[in-house]
Design a protein around this motif. Structure first.
Motif, PDB file in Angstrom:
ATOM      1  N   SER A 146       0.846  -1.187   0.000  1.00 50.25           N
ATOM      2  CA  SER A 146       0.000   0.000   0.000  1.00 50.25           C
ATOM      3  C   SER A 146       0.894   1.254   0.000  1.00 50.25           C
ATOM      4  N   ALA A 147       0.413   2.308  -0.666  1.00 51.87           N
ATOM      5  CA  ALA A 147       1.239   3.500  -0.900  1.00 51.87           C
ATOM      6  C   ALA A 147       1.130   4.481   0.262  1.00 51.87           C
ATOM      7  N   ASN A 148       1.607   4.049   1.405  1.00 49.29           N
ATOM      8  CA  ASN A 148       1.569   4.894   2.609  1.00 49.29           C
ATOM      9  C   ASN A 148       2.796   4.601   3.457  1.00 49.29           C
ATOM     10  N   ARG A 149       3.100   5.516   4.380  1.00 47.31           N
ATOM     11  CA  ARG A 149       4.181   5.265   5.322  1.00 47.31           C
ATOM     12  C   ARG A 149       3.823   4.054   6.181  1.00 47.31           C
ATOM     13  N   TYR A 150       4.846   3.367   6.632  1.00 48.42           N
ATOM     14  CA  TYR A 150       4.708   2.138   7.408  1.00 48.42           C
ATOM     15  C   TYR A 150       3.725   2.290   8.566  1.00 48.42           C
ATOM     16  N   GLN A 151       2.808   1.358   8.666  1.00 46.97           N
ATOM     17  CA  GLN A 151       1.826   1.259   9.747  1.00 46.97           C
ATOM     18  C   GLN A 151       0.729   2.309   9.701  1.00 46.97           C
ATOM     19  N   HIS A 152       0.812   3.230   8.742  1.00 45.74           N
ATOM     20  CA  HIS A 152      -0.221   4.257   8.691  1.00 45.74           C
ATOM     21  C   HIS A 152      -1.426   3.780   7.893  1.00 45.74           C
ATOM     22  N   LEU A 153      -2.408   4.656   7.808  1.00 46.40           N
ATOM     23  CA  LEU A 153      -3.618   4.336   7.070  1.00 46.40           C
ATOM     24  C   LEU A 153      -3.306   4.068   5.610  1.00 46.40           C
ATOM     25  N   SER A 154      -3.977   3.090   5.040  1.00 47.83           N
ATOM     26  CA  SER A 154      -3.823   2.852   3.607  1.00 47.83           C
ATOM     27  C   SER A 154      -4.551   3.952   2.827  1.00 47.83           C
ATOM     28  N   PRO A 155      -4.037   4.259   1.633  1.00 47.73           N
ATOM     29  CA  PRO A 155      -4.669   5.307   0.818  1.00 47.73           C
ATOM     30  C   PRO A 155      -5.760   4.738  -0.077  1.00 47.73           C
ATOM     31  N   THR A 156      -6.896   5.414  -0.123  1.00 44.67           N
ATOM     32  CA  THR A 156      -7.947   5.020  -1.065  1.00 44.67           C
ATOM     33  C   THR A 156      -8.223   6.132  -2.080  1.00 44.67           C
ATOM     34  N   LEU A 157      -7.438   7.207  -1.982  1.00 47.47           N
ATOM     35  CA  LEU A 157      -7.480   8.307  -2.954  1.00 47.47           C
ATOM     36  C   LEU A 157      -6.038   8.727  -3.241  1.00 47.47           C
ATOM     37  N   ALA A 158      -5.792   9.275  -4.435  1.00 46.60           N
ATOM     38  CA  ALA A 158      -4.439   9.740  -4.767  1.00 46.60           C
ATOM     39  C   ALA A 158      -3.979  10.817  -3.781  1.00 46.60           C
ATOM     40  N   GLU A 159      -4.921  11.630  -3.281  1.00 43.89           N
ATOM     41  CA  GLU A 159      -4.567  12.679  -2.307  1.00 43.89           C
ATOM     42  C   GLU A 159      -3.937  12.061  -1.060  1.00 43.89           C
ATOM     43  N   ARG A 282     -20.814   9.133   8.959  1.00 43.66           N
ATOM     44  CA  ARG A 282     -21.836   8.076   9.023  1.00 43.66           C
ATOM     45  C   ARG A 282     -21.597   7.112   7.868  1.00 43.66           C
ATOM     46  N   LEU A 283     -21.131   5.927   8.198  1.00 39.53           N
ATOM     47  CA  LEU A 283     -20.755   4.992   7.134  1.00 39.53           C
ATOM     48  C   LEU A 283     -21.833   3.948   6.853  1.00 39.53           C
ATOM     49  N   GLY A 284     -22.863   3.894   7.688  1.00 45.33           N
ATOM     50  CA  GLY A 284     -23.958   2.956   7.438  1.00 45.33           C
ATOM     51  C   GLY A 284     -23.641   1.557   7.917  1.00 45.33           C
ATOM     52  N   ALA A 285     -24.619   0.692   7.856  1.00 45.40           N
ATOM     53  CA  ALA A 285     -24.498  -0.645   8.436  1.00 45.40           C
ATOM     54  C   ALA A 285     -24.420  -1.726   7.361  1.00 45.40           C
ATOM     55  N   GLU A 286     -23.972  -1.344   6.173  1.00 44.20           N
ATOM     56  CA  GLU A 286     -23.782  -2.335   5.110  1.00 44.20           C
ATOM     57  C   GLU A 286     -22.268  -2.536   5.010  1.00 44.20           C
ATOM     58  N   PRO A 287     -21.755  -3.754   5.330  1.00 38.51           N
ATOM     59  CA  PRO A 287     -20.310  -3.913   5.525  1.00 38.51           C
ATOM     60  C   PRO A 287     -19.444  -3.543   4.323  1.00 38.51           C
ATOM     61  N   GLU A 288     -19.889  -3.860   3.114  1.00 38.20           N
ATOM     62  CA  GLU A 288     -19.029  -3.551   1.971  1.00 38.20           C
ATOM     63  C   GLU A 288     -18.931  -2.051   1.738  1.00 38.20           C
ATOM     64  N   ARG A 289     -20.074  -1.370   1.855  1.00 34.03           N
ATOM     65  CA  ARG A 289     -20.046   0.082   1.664  1.00 34.03           C
ATOM     66  C   ARG A 289     -19.244   0.745   2.793  1.00 34.03           C
ATOM     67  N   TYR A 290     -19.417   0.227   3.996  1.00 31.98           N
ATOM     68  CA  TYR A 290     -18.667   0.734   5.154  1.00 31.98           C
ATOM     69  C   TYR A 290     -17.166   0.568   4.905  1.00 31.98           C
ATOM     70  N   GLY A 291     -16.775  -0.630   4.487  1.00 29.52           N
ATOM     71  CA  GLY A 291     -15.350  -0.915   4.249  1.00 29.52           C
ATOM     72  C   GLY A 291     -14.764  -0.006   3.186  1.00 29.52           C
ATOM     73  N   ALA A 292     -15.541   0.253   2.136  1.00 28.77           N
ATOM     74  CA  ALA A 292     -15.047   1.094   1.045  1.00 28.77           C
ATOM     75  C   ALA A 292     -14.825   2.524   1.523  1.00 28.77           C
ATOM     76  N   ALA A 293     -15.592   2.962   2.513  1.00 33.33           N
ATOM     77  CA  ALA A 293     -15.539   4.364   2.955  1.00 33.33           C
ATOM     78  C   ALA A 293     -14.640   4.577   4.167  1.00 33.33           C
ATOM     79  N   LEU A 294     -14.288   3.493   4.874  1.00 33.87           N
ATOM     80  CA  LEU A 294     -13.642   3.632   6.184  1.00 33.87           C
ATOM     81  C   LEU A 294     -12.345   4.451   6.158  1.00 33.87           C
ATOM     82  N   TYR A 295     -11.373   4.050   5.315  1.00 35.45           N
ATOM     83  CA  TYR A 295     -10.072   4.729   5.367  1.00 35.45           C
ATOM     84  C   TYR A 295     -10.202   6.208   4.992  1.00 35.45           C
ATOM     85  N   ALA A 296     -11.037   6.497   3.980  1.00 34.02           N
ATOM     86  CA  ALA A 296     -11.189   7.904   3.573  1.00 34.02           C
ATOM     87  C   ALA A 296     -11.768   8.722   4.727  1.00 34.02           C
TER      88      ALA A 296
END
Ligand code: AMP
Ligand code: MG
Length: 341
Positions: A146-159, A282-296
């Protein structure tokens, strides 16, 4: 160093741009690119120097092996000394896609830095058109954590890549948000039965629909065995802000008392009403949508300068296993920093 930020159409990437990025990889440069899981930090896997550059850019210890991205099943098999029938079945079912298969490696095919000197290699065929197109254009296996510093949050956007790595990466292909937003599932195919080393975007039930005997890896006691798999380290995928996972009612109680703190809140179930001024995701209670939004959402709360992030405990159900795993690692105290409250 000059920073190259290249917008690219995620569904129909410009072949000419992919060809240039592929050439950059062959030239030994680092190229960050979107995948269906998170953004990867790519380097050609068959030479030591580019792989060393990944470890340097991430600040990652050399003992943690990297995932090698290849263009197809045949290219993967060429890097594996042994390829079990289970590996074949899983690859046929889920490649291209968010599954990493660990197999015995063919010595001399990828840099020993990629495998951290071990006998196994982790292989994945990504499905994102930019990732797959780039690996094809490179014509060599591409190591990409993953394109992030060690142990930090993974990136889900180029920003997020810019924020974490800045000028440490020479090329960034910006294909917008990653669809799945959680890392690949990692399966060790050298064991009988195969074992899930790291839960990921592909849930256990789907893996077991192909290999019913596939088992959960029992993590070793932390002090006894160093990373069988680095994703198994206690603290990983963590924001720079302390994070705690709590039942919703405890979050409300905490906020009522601690009015002097800026607390970011991540909610799952809608029924909780936040009445305070804290930034709320508010990420909602649908696990896939939640997972997609979590890191951002964690990146946003980190950027707001929160003192603390409180995450509402997700449901204790198999579909939430990957989210729960990442939140547990994100809430692990940093060994260098102070313990979170
Ligand atoms: P990342 O932090 O995104 O670089 O993820 C890399 C992941 O790949 C780690 O968490 C490991 O689970 C996995 N991995 C890579 N190579 C190996 C290997 N040879 N054996 C076991 N796991 C591996
Ligand atoms: Mg990572």
């Amino acid at each position: 160093m000059e920073r190259h930020h290249h917008p690219i159409d995620p569904s129909n990437p410009d072949p000419e741009l992919l060809a240039r990025a592929g050439q950059a990889l062959r030239d030994g440069l680092l190229v960050a690119f979107p995948t269906e899981t998170v953004y990867g930090l790519g380097a050609r896997a068959d030479q030591d120097a580019p792989v060393e550059a990944i470890y340097r850019a991430k600040g990652r210890p050399g003992r943690n092996p990297l995932i090698v991205h290849v263009a197809g099943l045949e290219e993967a098999r060429a890097l594996a000394l042994a390829w079990s029938s289970e590996a074949e079945a899983l690859a046929r079912a889920f490649w291209p896609g968010p599954l990493t298969l660990v197999a015995l490696g063919v010595p001399g095919t990828v840099s020993t830095k990629v495998t951290a000197g071990g006998p196994t290699v982790a292989l994945r065929v990504p499905s994102h058109p930019v990732a797959l197109g780039l690996v094809r254009a490179a014509g060599v296996p591409v190591a990409a954590p993953s394109a992030n510093r060690y142990q930090h949050l993974s990136p889900t956007l180029a920003e997020h890549v810019h924020k974490s790595l800045g000028d440490r990466v020479q090329w960034i292909l910006d294909g917008g948000p990653c669809a799945l937003g959680l890392e690949s599932s990692v399966v060790d195919t050298t064991t009988t039965p195969p074992t899930l080393l790291r839960p990921g975007a592909l849930c256990l039930a789907r893996l077991q629909s192909v290999v019913p005997a596939l088992a959960l890896h029992a993590p070793p006691a932390p002090s006894l065995e160093p990373s069988r798999s680095p994703g198994l380290e206690a603290r990983h995928y963590a924001p720079s802000v302390p994070l705690r996972v709590l039942p919703g009612r405890d979050i409300h109680a905490f906020l009522r008392v601690n009015t002097d703190l800026t607390v970011g809140v991540v909610l799952c179930r809608e029924r909780y009403e936040c009445t305070h001024r804290a930034p709320v995701e508010r990420l909602g209670a649908e696990p896939e949508r939640y997972g997609a939004a979590l890191y951002a959402s964690l990146h946003r709360l980190e950027d707001l300068g929160c003192d603390l992030i409180l995450v509402e405990e997700p449901p204790n159900e198999p579909a939430w296993a990957t989210v729960t795993d990442r939140l547990r690692r994100a809430s692990e105290p940093s060994r260098s920093g102070g313990a979170p409250p």
